[in-house]
Design an enzyme around this catalytic site. Structure first.
Site, mmCIF file in Angstrom:
data_model
loop_
_atom_site.group_PDB
_atom_site.id
_atom_site.type_symbol
_atom_site.label_atom_id
_atom_site.label_comp_id
_atom_site.label_asym_id
_atom_site.label_seq_id
_atom_site.Cartn_x
_atom_site.Cartn_y
_atom_site.Cartn_z
ATOM 1 N N HIS A 1 0.855 -1.188 0.000
ATOM 2 C CA HIS A 1 0.000 0.000 0.000
ATOM 3 C C HIS A 1 0.888 1.233 0.000
ATOM 4 O O HIS A 1 1.935 1.258 0.613
ATOM 5 C CB HIS A 1 -0.902 0.020 1.242
ATOM 6 C CG HIS A 1 -2.076 0.933 1.107
ATOM 7 N ND1 HIS A 1 -1.996 2.277 1.336
ATOM 8 C CD2 HIS A 1 -3.344 0.683 0.729
ATOM 9 C CE1 HIS A 1 -3.175 2.815 1.125
ATOM 10 N NE2 HIS A 1 -4.016 1.888 0.753
ATOM 11 N N ASP B 1 -7.908 -5.542 -0.056
ATOM 12 C CA ASP B 1 -8.324 -6.384 -1.186
ATOM 13 C C ASP B 1 -7.912 -7.828 -1.031
ATOM 14 O O ASP B 1 -8.291 -8.676 -1.835
ATOM 15 C CB ASP B 1 -7.717 -5.806 -2.480
ATOM 16 C CG ASP B 1 -8.274 -4.420 -2.753
ATOM 17 O OD1 ASP B 1 -7.479 -3.469 -2.854
ATOM 18 O OD2 ASP B 1 -9.512 -4.293 -2.799
HETATM 19 C C1 SDX Z 1 -6.229 0.084 -2.898
HETATM 20 O O1 SDX Z 1 -4.472 4.617 -2.090
HETATM 21 C C2 SDX Z 1 -5.392 3.983 -1.446
HETATM 22 O O2 SDX Z 1 -5.788 4.331 -0.356
HETATM 23 C C3 SDX Z 1 -5.975 2.805 -2.197
HETATM 24 C C4 SDX Z 1 -6.983 1.957 -1.408
HETATM 25 C C5 SDX Z 1 -8.255 2.714 -1.143
HETATM 26 O O3 SDX Z 1 -8.982 2.337 -0.225
HETATM 27 O O4 SDX Z 1 -8.593 3.643 -1.962
HETATM 28 O O5 SDX Z 1 -6.419 1.541 -0.182
HETATM 29 C C6 SDX Z 1 -7.394 0.715 -2.206
HETATM 30 O O6 SDX Z 1 -5.964 0.413 -4.020
HETATM 31 C C7 SDX Z 1 -5.347 -0.894 -2.126
HETATM 32 C C8 SDX Z 1 -4.120 -1.369 -2.968
HETATM 33 C C9 SDX Z 1 -4.595 -2.478 -3.911
HETATM 34 N N1 SDX Z 1 -3.525 -2.818 -4.879
HETATM 35 C C10 SDX Z 1 -2.891 -4.018 -4.815
HETATM 36 O O7 SDX Z 1 -3.046 -4.849 -3.920
HETATM 37 C C11 SDX Z 1 -1.942 -4.272 -5.985
HETATM 38 C C12 SDX Z 1 -0.615 -4.811 -5.463
HETATM 39 N N2 SDX Z 1 0.067 -3.721 -4.723
HETATM 40 C C13 SDX Z 1 0.992 -2.918 -5.457
HETATM 41 O O8 SDX Z 1 0.779 -2.753 -6.810
HETATM 42 C C14 SDX Z 1 1.480 -1.699 -4.671
HETATM 43 O O9 SDX Z 1 1.753 -2.125 -3.409
HETATM 44 C C15 SDX Z 1 0.577 -0.470 -4.588
HETATM 45 C C16 SDX Z 1 0.143 -0.021 -5.929
HETATM 46 C C17 SDX Z 1 -0.598 -0.757 -3.729
HETATM 47 C C18 SDX Z 1 1.398 0.638 -3.933
HETATM 48 O O10 SDX Z 1 2.358 1.011 -4.836
HETATM 49 P P1 SDX Z 1 3.513 2.066 -4.450
HETATM 50 O O11 SDX Z 1 3.211 2.785 -3.194
HETATM 51 O O12 SDX Z 1 3.782 2.872 -5.662
HETATM 52 O O13 SDX Z 1 4.699 1.138 -4.064
HETATM 53 P P2 SDX Z 1 5.758 0.682 -5.090
HETATM 54 O O14 SDX Z 1 5.080 0.112 -6.293
HETATM 55 O O15 SDX Z 1 6.738 1.774 -5.265
HETATM 56 O O16 SDX Z 1 6.432 -0.533 -4.299
HETATM 57 C C19 SDX Z 1 7.468 -0.294 -3.376
HETATM 58 C C20 SDX Z 1 8.335 -1.536 -3.484
HETATM 59 C C21 SDX Z 1 8.729 -1.867 -4.930
HETATM 60 O O17 SDX Z 1 9.959 -2.515 -4.890
HETATM 61 P P3 SDX Z 1 11.299 -1.621 -5.228
HETATM 62 O O18 SDX Z 1 11.096 -0.982 -6.590
HETATM 63 O O19 SDX Z 1 11.386 -0.590 -4.113
HETATM 64 O O20 SDX Z 1 12.430 -2.613 -5.206
HETATM 65 O O21 SDX Z 1 7.586 -2.681 -3.033
HETATM 66 C C22 SDX Z 1 7.417 -3.585 -4.100
HETATM 67 C C23 SDX Z 1 7.688 -2.853 -5.386
HETATM 68 O O22 SDX Z 1 8.190 -3.736 -6.380
HETATM 69 N N3 SDX Z 1 6.017 -4.019 -4.045
HETATM 70 C C24 SDX Z 1 5.594 -5.255 -4.195
HETATM 71 C C25 SDX Z 1 4.215 -5.205 -4.007
HETATM 72 N N4 SDX Z 1 3.828 -3.953 -3.767
HETATM 73 C C26 SDX Z 1 4.952 -3.213 -3.792
HETATM 74 N N5 SDX Z 1 6.262 -6.405 -4.477
HETATM 75 C C27 SDX Z 1 5.492 -7.509 -4.568
HETATM 76 N N6 SDX Z 1 4.143 -7.550 -4.390
HETATM 77 C C28 SDX Z 1 3.481 -6.417 -4.113
HETATM 78 N N7 SDX Z 1 2.157 -6.445 -3.950
#
Ligand code: SDX
Length: 430
Positions: free
Chosen positions: A306, A364
């Protein structure tokens, strides 16, 4: 709010920028004068360090895993209240008295039907159209029917449009579901509560009596509370930006639905369930954990991580409890998907990749298992998220419209394209 200043030195210039403090949470440096005083922009794609607005509606402490709606903790609202009470709280800022609640329920209930010509929209879609595509279309089209509530400068029209959207989202969502399975639409029944009415519109058939299961209705109502609002997330920011141009409220909410659809956002509940189904059995979990950690593999654990929560999403805990309640009520003793989800969570939370990056289950992760057990197809999961989030979008949109300092949102950019150059005729292009 008290305020001080922060000195920012840009090149040979030092500028004093005001610092604003909130009631809780991080203070902000007001950079609105930065460009005028230094000729420079700030740069923050993804808004990881940028507050786009001031708001009094919802507060998240990502490190502590805290979520407050108008100051009330989400677990207390989910435990003691119902969804329409949460709607009232988000819209008006205070919990309703018994009389206010009864009046609000009455006003919402009186708007549950949609214009009968809306039915014709559905026949234009293929039966296998994704229901989110239908929701984007139909909610946007509401502005074609309700001209008496599109003047955003009129508080009364804004209130009517708000009631209409909160009331009609369940009806349109149920119609999208019924259309996808070739069953006739079921009209709202106003002597039922909000969520029972929705369950009946989804699962009743004309051929027999339908009795709402009160345990499932209470569970789904709680799920709606969990999804109602969440600060300036991507879809809420979309609604605010659309609204800043003066677009009508139905068009703004349709824009929010479109943004929520993405798998990184509200589409994650559908993607998370598909991921659990693809993993299939606990013995395949290590293979998927490795994929999630592999920088060269775009796969991510859906339902994990998140932007704000660097601790357990408080909604996920309540969601997990609700999942067990629903499975018990339905007599589902061992759900293979739940086995995979519980095992996956335990492994991920011990893995140093997830620990170091502070990746926890979000709302989720468990919602899909619950909704599937209730009888919803995966394609409807994000529709239910949109149904619940509509009140949050409306509350945030209203707060923006009522802000006297509100202006059209228009971000700037860092340009790295070609400097100015003269036109070359096609003959000269070689
Ligand atoms: C919702 O914003 C909100 O409040 C949203 C929400 C709401 O109520 O409105 O809470 C609802 O959207 C919840 C999130 C649902 N999405 C997912 O579950 C999809 C999987 N999660 C990711 O795509 C990600 O965690 C996000 C999109 C939720 C957050 O993305 P960020 O903040 O941009 O984080 P990032 O992509 O920069 O990740 C940071 C690091 C990365 O690694 P590095 O580049 O630093 O090496 O963490 C890793 C990412 O690769 N990472 C994950 C991961 N999520 C982040 N690695 C594996 N699995 C994951 N799920």
């Amino acid at each position: 709010m008290s305020s001080s200043t922060s000195t920012v030195t840009v090149g040979d210039k030092s500028v004093e920028l005001p610092v604003k403090e909130g009631t809780i949470g991080p203070s902000v440096v007001d950079i609105s004068k930065l460009y005028g005083q230094t000729g420079m922009f700030t740069y923050d794609p993804g808004f990881t360090s940028t507050a786009a607005t001031e708001s009094k509606i919802t507060y998240i402490d990502g490190d502590k895993g805290i979520l407050l709606y108008r100051g009330y903790p989400i677990d207390q609202l989910a435990e003691h209240g119902d969804f329409l009470e949460t709607c009232y709280l988000l819209l008006y800022g205070e919990l309703p008295t018994a009389a206010q609640k009864a009046d609000f329920d009455y006003r919402v209930t009186r708007h549950t039907m949609v214009h009968d010509q809306m039915n014709r929209f559905f026949t234009g879609f293929r039966r296998d159209a994704h229901p989110m595509a239908i929701m984007v279309a139909c909610v946007g089209a509401l502005s074609a029917f309700y001209h008496d509530s599109t003047d955003i400068s009129d508080p009364h029209q804004r209130m009517i449009a708000s009631m209409r959207m909160i009331a009609k989202m369940p009806t349109l969502a149920a119609m999208a579901y019924k259309y996808s399975i070739g069953q006739p639409f079921v009209y709202p029944q106003n002597d039922l509560d909000y969520t029972s009415n929705f369950l009946k519109m989804c699962f009743a058939v004309p051929a027999e009596e339908y009795k709402v299961n009160p345990v499932l209705s209470r569970a789904l109502d709680r799920i709606f509370i969990l999804h109602a609002d969440h600060e300036q997330n991507a879809s809420t920011s979309t609604v605010r930006l659309a609204g800043s141009s003066g677009a009508n409220p139905f068009a703004c909410i349709a824009a929010g639905i479109a943004c929520l659809w993405g798998p990184a956002h509200g589409g994650a509940n559908e993607a998370a369930l598909k991921m659990l189904e693809e993993i299939g059995t606990p013995d395949r979990i290590p293979e998927y954990i490795a994929k999630a950690k592999d920088k060269n593999d775009p796969f991510r654990l859906m339902g994990f991580g998140h932007r704000v929560y660097k601790n357990y999403d408080p909604r996920a805990r309540i969601m997990q409890k609700t999942t067990h309640e629903v499975l018990n009520e339905l007599g589902i003793k061992d759900d293979p998907l739940l086995d995979v989800a519980v095992e996956l969570e335990q492994i991920a939370l011990k893995d140093e990749y997830f620990v170091e990056k502070k990746l926890y289950p979000n709302i989720d992760f468990y919602s899909g298992i619950t909704l599937k057990a209730m009888g919803f197809p995966t394609s409807m999961f994000t529709v239910l998220f949109a149904l619940a989030r509509t009140v949050g979008w409306i509350a945030q949109w209203s707060e923006m419209i009522e802000d006297p300092s509100q202006r059209i949102g228009r971000p700037r950019q860092l340009y790295t394209g070609s400097p100015e150059r003269d036109y070359v005729t096609v003959a000269q292009r070689g």
